[in-house]
Motif scaffolding. Structure first.
Motif, PDB file in Angstrom:
ATOM      1  N   PRO A 285       0.828  -1.209   0.000  1.00 43.99           N
ATOM      2  CA  PRO A 285       0.000   0.000   0.000  1.00 43.99           C
ATOM      3  C   PRO A 285       0.864   1.263   0.000  1.00 43.99           C
ATOM      4  N   ARG A 286       0.390   2.264  -0.714  1.00 45.51           N
ATOM      5  CA  ARG A 286       1.135   3.528  -0.796  1.00 45.51           C
ATOM      6  C   ARG A 286       0.171   4.672  -0.493  1.00 45.51           C
ATOM      7  N   VAL A 287       0.623   5.579   0.356  1.00 44.19           N
ATOM      8  CA  VAL A 287      -0.152   6.760   0.733  1.00 44.19           C
ATOM      9  C   VAL A 287       0.745   7.972   0.544  1.00 44.19           C
ATOM     10  N   GLU A 288       0.187   9.042  -0.019  1.00 52.04           N
ATOM     11  CA  GLU A 288       0.933  10.286  -0.177  1.00 52.04           C
ATOM     12  C   GLU A 288       0.088  11.449   0.310  1.00 52.04           C
ATOM     13  N   TYR A 289       0.774  12.463   0.794  1.00 53.60           N
ATOM     14  CA  TYR A 289       0.108  13.671   1.289  1.00 53.60           C
ATOM     15  C   TYR A 289       0.565  14.856   0.464  1.00 53.60           C
ATOM     16  N   THR A 290      -0.384  15.745   0.152  1.00 58.12           N
ATOM     17  CA  THR A 290      -0.081  16.997  -0.536  1.00 58.12           C
ATOM     18  C   THR A 290      -0.815  18.124   0.179  1.00 58.12           C
ATOM     19  N   LEU A 291      -0.369  19.337  -0.078  1.00 59.18           N
ATOM     20  CA  LEU A 291      -1.003  20.505   0.521  1.00 59.18           C
ATOM     21  C   LEU A 291      -2.289  20.864  -0.210  1.00 59.18           C
ATOM     22  N   THR A 292      -3.267  21.310   0.535  1.00 53.90           N
ATOM     23  CA  THR A 292      -4.470  21.915  -0.037  1.00 53.90           C
ATOM     24  C   THR A 292      -4.152  23.393  -0.266  1.00 53.90           C
ATOM     25  N   PRO A 293      -5.022  24.133  -0.919  1.00 55.12           N
ATOM     26  CA  PRO A 293      -4.794  25.588  -1.016  1.00 55.12           C
ATOM     27  C   PRO A 293      -4.648  26.249   0.355  1.00 55.12           C
ATOM     28  N   LYS A 294      -5.421  25.800   1.358  1.00 55.45           N
ATOM     29  CA  LYS A 294      -5.269  26.320   2.725  1.00 55.45           C
ATOM     30  C   LYS A 294      -3.875  26.019   3.260  1.00 55.45           C
ATOM     31  N   GLY A 295      -3.390  24.819   2.984  1.00 53.64           N
ATOM     32  CA  GLY A 295      -2.053  24.430   3.426  1.00 53.64           C
ATOM     33  C   GLY A 295      -0.975  25.257   2.748  1.00 53.64           C
ATOM     34  N   GLU A 296      -1.173  25.550   1.459  1.00 55.62           N
ATOM     35  CA  GLU A 296      -0.212  26.395   0.737  1.00 55.62           C
ATOM     36  C   GLU A 296      -0.189  27.803   1.323  1.00 55.62           C
ATOM     37  N   ASP A 297      -1.372  28.317   1.701  1.00 62.80           N
ATOM     38  CA  ASP A 297      -1.424  29.624   2.361  1.00 62.80           C
ATOM     39  C   ASP A 297      -0.671  29.587   3.689  1.00 62.80           C
ATOM     40  N   LEU A 298      -0.789  28.476   4.405  1.00 60.12           N
ATOM     41  CA  LEU A 298      -0.093  28.334   5.681  1.00 60.12           C
ATOM     42  C   LEU A 298       1.421  28.357   5.484  1.00 60.12           C
ATOM     43  N   VAL A 299       1.915  27.741   4.424  1.00 59.82           N
ATOM     44  CA  VAL A 299       3.357  27.767   4.151  1.00 59.82           C
ATOM     45  C   VAL A 299       3.828  29.211   3.997  1.00 59.82           C
TER      46      VAL A 299
END
Length: 108
Positions: free
Chosen positions: A79-93
């Protein structure tokens, strides 16, 4: 152990919500790492040396619930799981970069 009940004002305060969304032992480190591109949980564990797998998993889950990350699970073996930023997460960066610059002033 006594817990403090949040008042209605605290529950609706945007600043309180923001602080709760990033409070956690590894959440800021997770955002910094994922800001460089999608990551798998094992990559977080390698880059955040002292992180416990269980705590990391819990915090990733909370960040998905808070709308900061997107979790993509692939139907394959292993099994493989990946995480990416949402637009809210990009704003947080962006906000964390500003906070980083502000933090430099504390050393002056």
């Amino acid at each position: 152990m006594e817990t403090k009940e949040l008042t209605t004002e605290e529950k609706n305060c945007p600043l309180e919500k923001a602080v709760r969304a990033i409070s956690g032992k590894w959440k800021i480190a997770i955002i910094w790492q994922i800001g460089k591109g999608e990551k798998r949980p094992s990559e977080f564990l390698r880059s955040i040396g002292k992180a416990d797998r269980r705590v990391l998993s819990q915090q990733l889950s909370e960040m998905v619930t808070d709308g900061l990350l997107i979790k993509t699970a692939y139907n394959e073996l292993p099994p493989r799981v990946e995480y990416t930023l949402t637009p809210k997460g990009e704003d947080l960066v962006k906000i964390l970069w500003e906070l980083n610059e502000w933090g430099k002033q504390l050393h002056d």
